[in-house]
Design a protein around this motif. Structure first.
Motif, PDB file in Angstrom:
ATOM      1  N   MET A   1     -41.813 -30.361   1.501  1.00 38.26           N
ATOM      2  CA  MET A   1     -41.204 -29.137   0.766  1.00 38.26           C
ATOM      3  C   MET A   1     -41.087 -29.544  -0.487  1.00 38.26           C
ATOM      4  SD  MET A   1     -38.013 -28.632   3.813  1.00 38.26           S
ATOM      5  CE  MET A   1     -37.508 -27.137   2.880  1.00 38.26           C
TER       6      MET A   1
ATOM      7  N   LEU B   1     -39.027 -33.525   6.227  1.00 39.36           N
ATOM      8  CA  LEU B   1     -39.698 -32.193   5.711  1.00 39.36           C
ATOM      9  C   LEU B   1     -39.059 -32.220   4.255  1.00 39.36           C
ATOM     10  CD1 LEU B   1     -38.296 -29.669   8.116  1.00 39.36           C
ATOM     11  CD2 LEU B   1     -40.586 -30.631   7.951  1.00 39.36           C
TER      12      LEU B   1
ATOM     13  N   VAL C   1     -34.030 -27.074   0.844  1.00 39.36           N
ATOM     14  CA  VAL C   1     -34.075 -28.523   0.438  1.00 39.36           C
ATOM     15  C   VAL C   1     -32.676 -29.257   0.564  1.00 39.36           C
ATOM     16  CG1 VAL C   1     -34.756 -30.398  -0.808  1.00 39.36           C
ATOM     17  CG2 VAL C   1     -36.262 -28.513  -0.528  1.00 39.36           C
TER      18      VAL C   1
ATOM     19  N   VAL D   1     -37.537 -22.051   0.261  1.00 42.87           N
ATOM     20  CA  VAL D   1     -38.030 -23.321   0.687  1.00 42.87           C
ATOM     21  C   VAL D   1     -36.950 -24.124  -0.131  1.00 42.87           C
ATOM     22  CG1 VAL D   1     -39.815 -25.120   0.406  1.00 42.87           C
ATOM     23  CG2 VAL D   1     -40.267 -22.802   1.145  1.00 42.87           C
TER      24      VAL D   1
END
Length: 218
Positions: A189, A185, A50, A46
């Motif tokens: 995130m 997102l 980003v 994750v």
């Protein structure tokens, strides 16, 4: 009969004894991505995703800037050029800061930092800014952006201007939304990574610079 002995070639000298030095850029890359102890694989994935989520919008801005320069439009003046480039670079730097929530430099200050090198990063020093950033990003790029897109209006209720990129139509609209939709997102995130970082630091029984109880018992 004489049997020929196998010959072996040995390398002597300084070149054989000296390991190949790692370049400065690969060494910096490896240090920036060195995972902290106890970070799960999903969190690393994750965090590394980003900057990729933010990258398309930066490419779109630079593309528009280049197209405006080719046409000689008003956006092509030096002040606007500098602002667009600066905004793109800052966005990527802020996006890469999410890696610090899973990397060692997010828990231990790097050695090159004067007065702080080698010391533990206070949990609040990382969690508080990250939580604030996640809240702002979620509000701007997730909540407000979705409402603006659905209602085709500004936050004050006025309709979007006719030259808004999302109203251009055709492939320009598709390209615009394909570049900016991933930003939805970014905030969530970062929020997930911040919570995972906080839980990991809170539950740690030994700091990253101290041996664990299991390791000391061996």
């Amino acid at each position: 009969m004489f049997q020929a002995r196998p010959t072996t070639t040995t390398i002597t000298g300084e070149a054989a004894d000296t390991p190949r030095r790692e370049g400065r850029l690969p060494r910096a890359w490896r240090a920036a991505h060195e995972p902290a102890a106890g970070v799960p694989r999903w969190a690393r994935r994750v965090a590394y995703a980003v900057p990729l989520v933010v990258l398309p919008s930066g490419i779109w801005r630079l593309g528009v800037l280049f197209a405006a320069d080719k046409r000689g439009g008003s956006i092509g003046d030096w002040a606007m050029n500098g602002y667009v480039v600066f905004l793109t670079l800052v966005s990527e730097v802020l996006a890469f800061a999410a890696v610090g929530l899973v990397a060692r430099w997010g828990e231990v200050f790097p050695r090159w930092m004067p007065g702080l090198g080698g010391r533990r990063v206070p949990t609040a020093a990382a969690v508080v800014p990250a939580a604030i950033g996640a809240t702002i990003l979620t509000l701007v790029f997730t909540v407000i952006a979705i409402v603006t897109t659905v209602t085709q209006s500004k936050t004050n209720g006025d309709p979007l201007p006719a030259d808004f990129p999302g109203r251009a139509g055709g492939w320009e609209t598709v390209y615009f939304y394909a570049s900016y939709v991933p930003l939805v997102l970014w905030g969530p995130m970062l929020g997930i990574l911040t919570y995972a970082y906080w839980r990991r630091r809170r539950s740690a029984t030994a700091g990253p610079l101290m041996p664990s109880a299991a390791g000391s018992a061996c």
